[in-house]
Structures are given as structure tokens and as C-alpha cells.
Motif scaffolding. Structure first.
Motif, PDB file in Angstrom:
ATOM      1  N   CYS A   1      14.668   6.259   4.678  1.00 22.97           N
ATOM      2  CA  CYS A   1      14.083   5.023   4.140  1.00 22.97           C
ATOM      3  C   CYS A   1      12.612   5.222   3.788  1.00 22.97           C
ATOM      4  O   CYS A   1      12.133   4.689   2.781  1.00 22.97           O
ATOM      5  CB  CYS A   1      14.225   3.880   5.139  1.00 22.97           C
ATOM      6  SG  CYS A   1      15.909   3.271   5.301  1.00 22.97           S
ATOM      7  N   ALA A   2      11.892   5.975   4.612  1.00 27.90           N
ATOM      8  CA  ALA A   2      10.463   6.197   4.348  1.00 27.90           C
ATOM      9  C   ALA A   2      10.278   6.905   3.001  1.00 27.90           C
ATOM     10  O   ALA A   2       9.434   6.508   2.194  1.00 27.90           O
ATOM     11  CB  ALA A   2       9.829   7.008   5.478  1.00 27.90           C
ATOM     12  N   TYR A   3      11.086   7.933   2.767  1.00 27.94           N
ATOM     13  CA  TYR A   3      10.957   8.653   1.502  1.00 27.94           C
ATOM     14  C   TYR A   3      11.469   7.817   0.333  1.00 27.94           C
ATOM     15  O   TYR A   3      10.911   7.885  -0.775  1.00 27.94           O
ATOM     16  CB  TYR A   3      11.669  10.012   1.575  1.00 27.94           C
ATOM     17  CG  TYR A   3      10.822  11.046   2.271  1.00 27.94           C
ATOM     18  CD1 TYR A   3       9.781  11.685   1.589  1.00 27.94           C
ATOM     19  CD2 TYR A   3      11.009  11.347   3.612  1.00 27.94           C
ATOM     20  CE1 TYR A   3       8.966  12.599   2.224  1.00 27.94           C
ATOM     21  CE2 TYR A   3      10.205  12.261   4.266  1.00 27.94           C
ATOM     22  CZ  TYR A   3       9.182  12.888   3.566  1.00 27.94           C
ATOM     23  OH  TYR A   3       8.371  13.787   4.205  1.00 27.94           O
TER      24      TYR A   3
ATOM     25  N   ALA B   1       5.748   8.151   6.022  1.00 30.83           N
ATOM     26  CA  ALA B   1       6.667   9.260   5.719  1.00 30.83           C
ATOM     27  C   ALA B   1       6.206  10.532   6.433  1.00 30.83           C
ATOM     28  O   ALA B   1       7.026  11.276   6.995  1.00 30.83           O
ATOM     29  CB  ALA B   1       6.746   9.481   4.210  1.00 30.83           C
ATOM     30  N   ILE B   2       4.891  10.751   6.460  1.00 32.15           N
ATOM     31  CA  ILE B   2       4.347  11.914   7.182  1.00 32.15           C
ATOM     32  C   ILE B   2       4.597  11.771   8.694  1.00 32.15           C
ATOM     33  O   ILE B   2       4.971  12.725   9.376  1.00 32.15           O
ATOM     34  CB  ILE B   2       2.830  12.069   6.900  1.00 32.15           C
ATOM     35  CG1 ILE B   2       2.595  12.395   5.424  1.00 32.15           C
ATOM     36  CG2 ILE B   2       2.215  13.143   7.793  1.00 32.15           C
ATOM     37  CD1 ILE B   2       1.124  12.363   5.009  1.00 32.15           C
ATOM     38  N   VAL B   3       4.403  10.534   9.193  1.00 35.90           N
ATOM     39  CA  VAL B   3       4.628  10.269  10.621  1.00 35.90           C
ATOM     40  C   VAL B   3       6.061  10.642  11.016  1.00 35.90           C
ATOM     41  O   VAL B   3       6.285  11.379  11.976  1.00 35.90           O
ATOM     42  CB  VAL B   3       4.361   8.776  10.946  1.00 35.90           C
ATOM     43  CG1 VAL B   3       4.981   8.391  12.290  1.00 35.90           C
ATOM     44  CG2 VAL B   3       2.866   8.486  10.952  1.00 35.90           C
ATOM     45  N   PHE B   4       7.028  10.147  10.268  1.00 39.36           N
ATOM     46  CA  PHE B   4       8.431  10.410  10.615  1.00 39.36           C
ATOM     47  C   PHE B   4       8.768  11.893  10.469  1.00 39.36           C
ATOM     48  O   PHE B   4       9.499  12.454  11.286  1.00 39.36           O
ATOM     49  CB  PHE B   4       9.371   9.579   9.744  1.00 39.36           C
ATOM     50  CG  PHE B   4       9.311   8.107  10.041  1.00 39.36           C
ATOM     51  CD1 PHE B   4       9.246   7.643  11.342  1.00 39.36           C
ATOM     52  CD2 PHE B   4       9.324   7.168   9.016  1.00 39.36           C
ATOM     53  CE1 PHE B   4       9.191   6.291  11.625  1.00 39.36           C
ATOM     54  CE2 PHE B   4       9.275   5.805   9.293  1.00 39.36           C
ATOM     55  CZ  PHE B   4       9.205   5.363  10.594  1.00 39.36           C
ATOM     56  N   THR B   5       8.242  12.506   9.428  1.00 38.58           N
ATOM     57  CA  THR B   5       8.554  13.919   9.181  1.00 38.58           C
ATOM     58  C   THR B   5       8.024  14.794  10.313  1.00 38.58           C
ATOM     59  O   THR B   5       8.738  15.643  10.840  1.00 38.58           O
ATOM     60  CB  THR B   5       7.934  14.385   7.852  1.00 38.58           C
ATOM     61  OG1 THR B   5       8.342  13.487   6.820  1.00 38.58           O
ATOM     62  CG2 THR B   5       8.387  15.791   7.510  1.00 38.58           C
ATOM     63  N   THR B   6       6.764  14.572  10.708  1.00 41.73           N
ATOM     64  CA  THR B   6       6.175  15.428  11.739  1.00 41.73           C
ATOM     65  C   THR B   6       6.734  15.111  13.127  1.00 41.73           C
ATOM     66  O   THR B   6       6.803  15.978  13.972  1.00 41.73           O
ATOM     67  CB  THR B   6       4.635  15.287  11.772  1.00 41.73           C
ATOM     68  OG1 THR B   6       4.295  13.898  11.845  1.00 41.73           O
ATOM     69  CG2 THR B   6       4.011  15.875  10.526  1.00 41.73           C
TER      70      THR B   6
ATOM     71  N   SER C   1       0.830  -1.200   0.000  1.00 45.45           N
ATOM     72  CA  SER C   1       0.000   0.000   0.000  1.00 45.45           C
ATOM     73  C   SER C   1       0.869   1.256   0.000  1.00 45.45           C
ATOM     74  O   SER C   1       1.539   1.555   0.984  1.00 45.45           O
ATOM     75  CB  SER C   1      -0.918   0.006   1.233  1.00 45.45           C
ATOM     76  OG  SER C   1      -1.469   1.296   1.404  1.00 45.45           O
ATOM     77  N   GLY C   2       0.838   1.980  -1.109  1.00 42.42           N
ATOM     78  CA  GLY C   2       1.573   3.241  -1.171  1.00 42.42           C
ATOM     79  C   GLY C   2       1.024   4.253  -0.178  1.00 42.42           C
ATOM     80  O   GLY C   2       1.766   5.070   0.365  1.00 42.42           O
ATOM     81  N   LYS C   3      -0.280   4.155   0.074  1.00 35.85           N
ATOM     82  CA  LYS C   3      -0.890   5.092   1.011  1.00 35.85           C
ATOM     83  C   LYS C   3      -0.341   4.915   2.420  1.00 35.85           C
ATOM     84  O   LYS C   3      -0.052   5.890   3.112  1.00 35.85           O
ATOM     85  CB  LYS C   3      -2.412   4.936   1.000  1.00 35.85           C
ATOM     86  CG  LYS C   3      -3.037   5.443  -0.289  1.00 35.85           C
ATOM     87  CD  LYS C   3      -4.542   5.335  -0.279  1.00 35.85           C
ATOM     88  CE  LYS C   3      -5.105   5.913  -1.570  1.00 35.85           C
ATOM     89  NZ  LYS C   3      -6.572   5.744  -1.638  1.00 35.85           N
ATOM     90  N   SER C   4      -0.196   3.672   2.861  1.00 35.52           N
ATOM     91  CA  SER C   4       0.405   3.438   4.176  1.00 35.52           C
ATOM     92  C   SER C   4       1.822   4.008   4.224  1.00 35.52           C
ATOM     93  O   SER C   4       2.228   4.601   5.225  1.00 35.52           O
ATOM     94  CB  SER C   4       0.453   1.932   4.502  1.00 35.52           C
ATOM     95  OG  SER C   4      -0.753   1.506   5.100  1.00 35.52           O
ATOM     96  N   GLN C   5       2.559   3.834   3.138  1.00 35.16           N
ATOM     97  CA  GLN C   5       3.944   4.310   3.132  1.00 35.16           C
ATOM     98  C   GLN C   5       4.018   5.832   3.142  1.00 35.16           C
ATOM     99  O   GLN C   5       4.917   6.406   3.775  1.00 35.16           O
ATOM    100  CB  GLN C   5       4.700   3.729   1.941  1.00 35.16           C
ATOM    101  CG  GLN C   5       4.832   2.205   1.993  1.00 35.16           C
ATOM    102  CD  GLN C   5       5.382   1.709   3.328  1.00 35.16           C
ATOM    103  OE1 GLN C   5       6.358   2.245   3.831  1.00 35.16           O
ATOM    104  NE2 GLN C   5       4.746   0.694   3.911  1.00 35.16           N
ATOM    105  N   ILE C   6       3.074   6.486   2.466  1.00 35.58           N
ATOM    106  CA  ILE C   6       3.023   7.953   2.538  1.00 35.58           C
ATOM    107  C   ILE C   6       2.700   8.390   3.971  1.00 35.58           C
ATOM    108  O   ILE C   6       3.314   9.319   4.509  1.00 35.58           O
ATOM    109  CB  ILE C   6       1.972   8.513   1.553  1.00 35.58           C
ATOM    110  CG1 ILE C   6       2.500   8.392   0.125  1.00 35.58           C
ATOM    111  CG2 ILE C   6       1.628   9.963   1.885  1.00 35.58           C
ATOM    112  CD1 ILE C   6       1.541   8.893  -0.934  1.00 35.58           C
TER     113      ILE C   6
END
Lengths: 210, 10
Positions: free
Chosen positions: A70-72, A41-46, A33-38
Motif C-alpha cells: 500500500c505504501a508503494y 515507504a522507506i519506513v516500511f521497507t527498512t 504530502s508526497g514526501k510523508s508518503q515516501i
């Protein structure tokens, strides 16, 4: 730092790397799921904006940078490099149903009404549910590759180990963070059904339902 | 009681 947290962090790292390698080696992000991965990425960034404001330890800084990187990289592989293999039709979870309530909750329930603290709280709440698009996708297609189940197992194990870490820290340091604990319990519970299947099916690729 | 908002976990 205690053993539960260390192994939890390493399990988290293993999950992230397993997923990256799976996509890279197979040249495909089918079933992911690309959505989960996005969302991750938002989780780690914030959450890791405090990289810019406070230094905790070399370990802490390195892990944060690796997680974010890695998330990005994973999002890039799914939506750019191997986007031809991305199964968008099955990745149909409506993420706004997660992000909007979680954003509202972060504004309402937090330790401190400040910009960084609200973003940190948002990331904690969002992480607890960020795997739902992935679980939804698996339940929709009814199957998951073995390597994907290993990824999910490591990711769930990480949060379960953090629960033991918080019990440890409560007893030995008198430390507890109610927001992290409640979100961590929710996050772990979401994996319970998966854990059960993973163990009973011996981690093999299988038909899967949630 | 002063709570220090430094999150040391990942």
C-alpha cells in the motif's frame, strides 16, 4: 498479541486504506504530502527486511506485505498516476533535515550494531517524525479535507494504542523495548495538537494550524 | 541475558 495492538494495527491499516481510496476515488492527491508518503515507504521497507530472515506469524507476514504494498501504491499514485494533482509547491518540508539526523541517531543509539538492527532502528526513529511534512503542508495551506483528517486521526490513534500495548506487555510479559517506546511517545505527541482539533471540530474539514 | 533481536511488532 493483545487488544490494544490488534486495534492499533487495524487502525494503521484503516489509515493506509483511507488514504489510498481517497486518492483513487477523487483521482487527486491534492492536500497530501508526497514526501510523508515516501518517508513511510522507506519506513516500511527498512523495518520489514526481516521478512527475508525470520518468520513470526502468518498475521505478521501478511500485514507487513500489505503495508509495504500500500505504501508503494500510494507513492505511485501521487508521483506517477495523479502527479498533475500533486501540490508540490506546498509540500516544501526539507526531508533531509529529518532523514540525516535520524540516520545518525540510529547508528549511535540501537540495540545491536548490525545492519538489519540499525535499519530497524532507523525505521522506528523515522516513523516517529515521518508525518511532519504532512502536518507542515496542512499548516502552510491552512486547511485539510475531512477525509485527510480521518486519515491522520487513524494514523495517530494507531501509535497511541501501541503505547497502551507496551504498558500491557510490560506488566504481563515483562517486555519492553525502550527505543520503540520513546519513539512511539514522540510520534504520539506530534499528533496531540491534531487530536485536539479533530475532536473539538468534530472531524470536519477546517482551517488548521500547528 | 541474551536479547533476541526479533521484532514481533509491526
Amino acid at each position: 498479541m493483545n487488544i490494544f495492538r490488534l486495534i492499533g494495527d487495524l487502525s494503521h491499516l484503516a489509515a493506509i486504506i483511507i488514504l489510498l481510496l481517497k486518492i483513487w476515488k477523487s483521482r487527486s492527491c491534492a492536500g497530501i504530502s508526497g514526501k510523508s508518503q515516501i518517508l513511510f515507504a522507506i519506513v516500511f521497507t527498512t523495518r520489514y527486511l526481516d521478512l527475508l530472515t525470520s518468520f513470526i506469524s502468518l498475521y505478521n507476514t501478511c500485514m507487513k506485505v500489505i503495508y509495504i504494498g500500500c505504501a508503494y501504491a500510494t507513492v505511485y499514485l501521487i508521483y506517477m498516476k495523479f502527479r498533475a494533482t500533486y501540490d508540490g509547491n506546498h509540500d516544501s518540508f526539507r526531508v533531509e533535515f529529518l532523514v540525516v539526523p535520524v540516520g545518525g541517531l540510529a547508528v549511535l543509539i540501537n540495540h545491536d550494531f548490525s545492519f538489519l538492527e540499525i535499519l530497524w532502528t532507523f525505521s522506528i526513529y523515522l516513523e516517529s517524525v515521518a508525518i511532519l511534512p504532512q502536518l507542515f503542508m496542512i499548516s502552510k495551506t491552512g486547511e485539510a479535507e475531512t477525509i485527510t483528517t480521518h486519515y491522520l486521526f487513524c494514523l495517530g490513534l494507531y501509535r497511541a494504542l501501541y503505547l497502551f500495548n507496551w504498558i500491557w506487555r510490560f506488566y504481563f510479559e515483562g517486555f519492553f523495548d525502550m527505543i520503540a517506546i520513546v519513539a512511539g511517545v514522540v510520534q504520539t505527541v506530534l499528533y496531540c495538537d491534531f487530536f485536539y482539533l479533530y475532536v473539538t471540530k468534530d472531524g470536519k474539514g477546517y482551517r488548521f494550524s500547528i | 541475558r541474551e536479547f533476541i533481536y526479533q521484532h514481533d511488532e509491526l
